[in-house]
Design a protein around this motif. Sequence first.
Motif, PDB file in Angstrom:
ATOM      1  N   LEU A 172       0.828  -1.207   0.000  1.00 25.70           N
ATOM      2  CA  LEU A 172       0.000   0.000   0.000  1.00 25.70           C
ATOM      3  C   LEU A 172       0.863   1.257   0.000  1.00 25.70           C
ATOM      4  CD1 LEU A 172      -2.777  -1.169   2.466  1.00 25.70           C
ATOM      5  CD2 LEU A 172      -3.137  -0.482   0.080  1.00 25.70           C
ATOM      6  N   TYR A 173       1.969   1.216   0.732  1.00 19.83           N
ATOM      7  CA  TYR A 173       2.893   2.357   0.742  1.00 19.83           C
ATOM      8  C   TYR A 173       3.401   2.649  -0.669  1.00 19.83           C
ATOM      9  CZ  TYR A 173       7.226   4.957   1.524  1.00 19.83           C
ATOM     10  OH  TYR A 173       8.238   5.885   1.471  1.00 19.83           O
ATOM     11  N   SER A 174       3.678   1.606  -1.410  1.00 17.74           N
ATOM     12  CA  SER A 174       4.223   1.771  -2.764  1.00 17.74           C
ATOM     13  C   SER A 174       3.176   2.222  -3.773  1.00 17.74           C
ATOM     14  CB  SER A 174       4.842   0.454  -3.238  1.00 17.74           C
ATOM     15  OG  SER A 174       3.844  -0.527  -3.464  1.00 17.74           O
ATOM     16  N   GLN A 175       1.891   2.163  -3.397  1.00 15.12           N
ATOM     17  CA  GLN A 175       0.814   2.503  -4.339  1.00 15.12           C
ATOM     18  C   GLN A 175       0.055   3.766  -3.944  1.00 15.12           C
ATOM     19  OE1 GLN A 175      -1.578  -1.124  -5.507  1.00 15.12           O
ATOM     20  NE2 GLN A 175      -0.169  -2.128  -4.090  1.00 15.12           N
ATOM     21  N   ILE A 176       0.574   4.502  -2.961  1.00 16.59           N
ATOM     22  CA  ILE A 176      -0.114   5.730  -2.531  1.00 16.59           C
ATOM     23  C   ILE A 176      -0.230   6.715  -3.692  1.00 16.59           C
ATOM     24  CG2 ILE A 176       0.093   7.776  -1.075  1.00 16.59           C
ATOM     25  CD1 ILE A 176       1.269   6.003   1.094  1.00 16.59           C
ATOM     26  N   LYS A 177       0.851   6.808  -4.472  1.00 14.75           N
ATOM     27  CA  LYS A 177       0.826   7.670  -5.654  1.00 14.75           C
ATOM     28  C   LYS A 177       0.528   6.852  -6.896  1.00 14.75           C
ATOM     29  CE  LYS A 177       3.698  11.673  -4.530  1.00 14.75           C
ATOM     30  NZ  LYS A 177       4.894  12.465  -4.924  1.00 14.75           N
ATOM     31  N   LYS A 217      -3.507   9.143  -3.896  1.00 14.10           N
ATOM     32  CA  LYS A 217      -4.832   8.562  -3.752  1.00 14.10           C
ATOM     33  C   LYS A 217      -5.186   8.504  -2.260  1.00 14.10           C
ATOM     34  CE  LYS A 217      -5.242   7.716  -8.161  1.00 14.10           C
ATOM     35  NZ  LYS A 217      -6.235   8.426  -8.990  1.00 14.10           N
ATOM     36  N   ILE A 218      -6.197   9.258  -1.863  1.00 12.11           N
ATOM     37  CA  ILE A 218      -6.559   9.361  -0.451  1.00 12.11           C
ATOM     38  C   ILE A 218      -6.947   8.008   0.134  1.00 12.11           C
ATOM     39  CG2 ILE A 218      -8.104  10.452   1.211  1.00 12.11           C
ATOM     40  CD1 ILE A 218      -6.101  12.332  -0.107  1.00 12.11           C
ATOM     41  N   THR A 219      -7.725   7.233  -0.629  1.00 12.81           N
ATOM     42  CA  THR A 219      -8.165   5.924  -0.138  1.00 12.81           C
ATOM     43  C   THR A 219      -6.968   5.035   0.167  1.00 12.81           C
ATOM     44  OG1 THR A 219     -10.174   6.078  -1.472  1.00 12.81           O
ATOM     45  CG2 THR A 219      -9.582   3.898  -0.622  1.00 12.81           C
ATOM     46  N   ARG A 220      -5.996   5.052  -0.705  1.00 17.46           N
ATOM     47  CA  ARG A 220      -4.806   4.218  -0.513  1.00 17.46           C
ATOM     48  C   ARG A 220      -3.967   4.733   0.663  1.00 17.46           C
ATOM     49  NH1 ARG A 220      -2.994   2.598  -6.693  1.00 17.46           N
ATOM     50  NH2 ARG A 220      -5.115   2.383  -7.506  1.00 17.46           N
ATOM     51  N   MET A 221      -3.925   6.044   0.826  1.00 19.76           N
ATOM     52  CA  MET A 221      -3.206   6.623   1.959  1.00 19.76           C
ATOM     53  C   MET A 221      -3.829   6.177   3.278  1.00 19.76           C
ATOM     54  SD  MET A 221      -0.888   8.682   3.287  1.00 19.76           S
ATOM     55  CE  MET A 221      -0.338   9.951   2.132  1.00 19.76           C
ATOM     56  N   VAL A 222      -5.162   6.226   3.350  1.00 22.29           N
ATOM     57  CA  VAL A 222      -5.870   5.819   4.566  1.00 22.29           C
ATOM     58  C   VAL A 222      -5.636   4.334   4.849  1.00 22.29           C
ATOM     59  CG1 VAL A 222      -8.146   5.500   5.623  1.00 22.29           C
ATOM     60  CG2 VAL A 222      -7.627   7.609   4.387  1.00 22.29           C
ATOM     61  N   LEU A 223      -5.720   3.514   3.803  1.00 25.20           N
ATOM     62  CA  LEU A 223      -5.498   2.073   3.967  1.00 25.20           C
ATOM     63  C   LEU A 223      -4.071   1.780   4.416  1.00 25.20           C
ATOM     64  CD1 LEU A 223      -7.413   0.612   0.882  1.00 25.20           C
ATOM     65  CD2 LEU A 223      -7.996   0.289   3.296  1.00 25.20           C
ATOM     66  N   PHE A 224      -3.123   2.560   3.889  1.00 29.13           N
ATOM     67  CA  PHE A 224      -1.729   2.362   4.315  1.00 29.13           C
ATOM     68  C   PHE A 224      -1.562   2.672   5.796  1.00 29.13           C
ATOM     69  CE2 PHE A 224       2.207   4.719   5.314  1.00 29.13           C
ATOM     70  CZ  PHE A 224       3.051   3.617   5.406  1.00 29.13           C
ATOM     71  N   VAL A 225      -2.118   3.802   6.246  1.00 32.80           N
ATOM     72  CA  VAL A 225      -2.015   4.175   7.663  1.00 32.80           C
ATOM     73  C   VAL A 225      -2.634   3.091   8.538  1.00 32.80           C
ATOM     74  CG1 VAL A 225      -2.743   5.839   9.409  1.00 32.80           C
ATOM     75  CG2 VAL A 225      -1.953   6.646   7.184  1.00 32.80           C
ATOM     76  N   MET A 226      -3.786   2.571   8.130  1.00 31.33           N
ATOM     77  CA  MET A 226      -4.443   1.504   8.880  1.00 31.33           C
ATOM     78  C   MET A 226      -3.559   0.259   8.955  1.00 31.33           C
ATOM     79  SD  MET A 226      -8.326   1.865   7.380  1.00 31.33           S
ATOM     80  CE  MET A 226      -8.796   0.273   8.054  1.00 31.33           C
ATOM     81  N   SER A 227      -2.997  -0.138   7.806  1.00 32.90           N
ATOM     82  CA  SER A 227      -2.162  -1.347   7.766  1.00 32.90           C
ATOM     83  C   SER A 227      -0.865  -1.149   8.538  1.00 32.90           C
ATOM     84  CB  SER A 227      -1.852  -1.732   6.313  1.00 32.90           C
ATOM     85  OG  SER A 227      -1.081  -0.723   5.673  1.00 32.90           O
ATOM     86  N   PHE A 228      -0.325   0.074   8.523  1.00 30.50           N
ATOM     87  CA  PHE A 228       0.913   0.367   9.248  1.00 30.50           C
ATOM     88  C   PHE A 228       0.682   0.252  10.756  1.00 30.50           C
ATOM     89  CE2 PHE A 228       3.812   3.403  11.324  1.00 30.50           C
ATOM     90  CZ  PHE A 228       5.025   2.905  10.881  1.00 30.50           C
ATOM     91  N   ILE A 229      -0.386   0.867  11.251  1.00 27.42           N
ATOM     92  CA  ILE A 229      -0.702   0.801  12.678  1.00 27.42           C
ATOM     93  C   ILE A 229      -1.006  -0.633  13.095  1.00 27.42           C
ATOM     94  CG2 ILE A 229      -2.351   1.529  14.453  1.00 27.42           C
ATOM     95  CD1 ILE A 229      -2.629   4.176  12.927  1.00 27.42           C
ATOM     96  N   TYR A 230      -1.768  -1.323  12.257  1.00 24.67           N
ATOM     97  CA  TYR A 230      -2.125  -2.717  12.548  1.00 24.67           C
ATOM     98  C   TYR A 230      -0.869  -3.588  12.610  1.00 24.67           C
ATOM     99  CZ  TYR A 230      -5.717  -6.357  12.862  1.00 24.67           C
ATOM    100  OH  TYR A 230      -6.553  -7.347  13.304  1.00 24.67           O
ATOM    101  N   SER A 231       0.075  -3.341  11.707  1.00 21.69           N
ATOM    102  CA  SER A 231       1.332  -4.105  11.690  1.00 21.69           C
ATOM    103  C   SER A 231       2.126  -3.885  12.975  1.00 21.69           C
ATOM    104  CB  SER A 231       2.181  -3.700  10.478  1.00 21.69           C
ATOM    105  OG  SER A 231       1.528  -4.011   9.267  1.00 21.69           O
ATOM    106  N   LEU A 232       2.160  -2.634  13.443  1.00 27.33           N
ATOM    107  CA  LEU A 232       2.868  -2.326  14.684  1.00 27.33           C
ATOM    108  C   LEU A 232       2.233  -3.051  15.870  1.00 27.33           C
ATOM    109  CD1 LEU A 232       3.573   1.513  14.329  1.00 27.33           C
ATOM    110  CD2 LEU A 232       5.159  -0.384  13.943  1.00 27.33           C
ATOM    111  N   LEU A 233       0.908  -3.146  15.869  1.00 29.23           N
ATOM    112  CA  LEU A 233       0.207  -3.848  16.948  1.00 29.23           C
ATOM    113  C   LEU A 233       0.562  -5.341  16.938  1.00 29.23           C
ATOM    114  CD1 LEU A 233      -3.339  -2.189  16.740  1.00 29.23           C
ATOM    115  CD2 LEU A 233      -1.611  -1.864  18.526  1.00 29.23           C
ATOM    116  N   ILE A 234       0.634  -5.928  15.747  1.00 30.23           N
ATOM    117  CA  ILE A 234       0.994  -7.347  15.628  1.00 30.23           C
ATOM    118  C   ILE A 234       2.429  -7.574  16.092  1.00 30.23           C
ATOM    119  CG2 ILE A 234       1.439  -9.213  13.976  1.00 30.23           C
ATOM    120  CD1 ILE A 234      -0.954  -8.241  12.369  1.00 30.23           C
ATOM    121  N   VAL A 271      -9.900   1.642 -10.431  1.00 28.43           N
ATOM    122  CA  VAL A 271     -10.071   1.420  -8.998  1.00 28.43           C
ATOM    123  C   VAL A 271      -9.312   2.524  -8.257  1.00 28.43           C
ATOM    124  CG1 VAL A 271      -9.685  -0.165  -7.095  1.00 28.43           C
ATOM    125  CG2 VAL A 271     -10.211  -1.059  -9.376  1.00 28.43           C
ATOM    126  N   THR A 272      -9.950   3.158  -7.265  1.00 33.82           N
ATOM    127  CA  THR A 272      -9.314   4.277  -6.568  1.00 33.82           C
ATOM    128  C   THR A 272      -8.369   3.777  -5.500  1.00 33.82           C
ATOM    129  OG1 THR A 272     -11.157   4.397  -5.034  1.00 33.82           O
ATOM    130  CG2 THR A 272     -11.246   5.802  -6.998  1.00 33.82           C
TER     131      THR A 272
END
Length: 336
Positions: free
Chosen positions: A71-76, A82-99, A335-336
């Motif tokens: 997702l980080y590599s596809q933000i642009k 792409k805002i949707t991809r940015m939001v998904l990246f932030v979610m996945s990044f935080i989730y990864s840190l929790l794991i 796809v956005t």
Amino acid sequence: DKKSDQLYIATILLFVVGICSDFLYCRAYGGYLGYLEYSSFIRSGITDLVKNRWSFLIVFRDCVIISSYLLYSQIKDNGSIKITRMVLFVMSFIYSLLILYANKGRLTFVIYIAIFLITFYIDKRKSKYIRLNSILLAMAMLVVAMFGVSWISDLVGRSSAFSVWESFCNEVAFVFANFKSLLNEMSMDDARLFLDIISYPMFLIPSSIWRKFMPETASDILTIMINGEKKGQGTVFGETPIDAISIGYLQLGIIGVCVFAIFFGVIAAKLYNRVSKIRNVKTRGILVVNIIIDIFIRSLCYADSYNIVQRCFSLVVFALIYWACGHIKFKKNRVT
């Protein structure tokens, strides 16, 4: 672009697989917070405190981590964010840190952050050559990583009485101690005859199945040699990692070292070549950094076949999902 949409959809599906796997896996412990109370025991090899029928999903949780890279590599896309991809990246990044925090893995924590930093640096430099300032920066990052491991040790509850330098030496000294133990304890009757090479595909299935055919991995054998018992038995609550030279020697002495080196080199080259065919430059770049650090370099010190397959598992899942998405007919609207 069909390939771009295929990559994005496959990334989202990979993220969903990781989230669902994490939810089902942690549910037996009462959710994420409940899992935190048991994670130290699980890491020590004590797994019978709670019966978890979804325990095989533990390896699927890393799909969240790989999806965050993707997702980080596809933000642009086409020069625009792409805002949707940015939001998904932030979610996945935080989730990864929790794991990673729940798993209490110090090295994996540092590697995860380092992959983003190195990828960002490479993207900014856009140079094909290694410059002196790049070497100096790498040395500085190594020092920072040493302090990072110490800080993360305190964060995840694995603090040590040793200094940062002593802790770093302890992290790498086992490579020499391993080989010395093998030379002193191993006879050719103990040789595993390349079992740890031919068993690679077997480690893709749940451990509850492959343990019936191979109850002891190379790391288990080495842990028994050094501590008398393997992880989770008696008073042994840690596993002795096996390095690339030691696992080769364990197969058939010096011949085993040579064969294992050739085998790993061939596998590494095929994996690298496969990733290098990805058309998205940024996606290809971050996956190459991940493979070089987490699989190639890390496997020099942590070379147990089971561990290597575990680190590659989420990439295998992504490859299968990406292949399946290739058979989907995408609509003309992007796809956005």
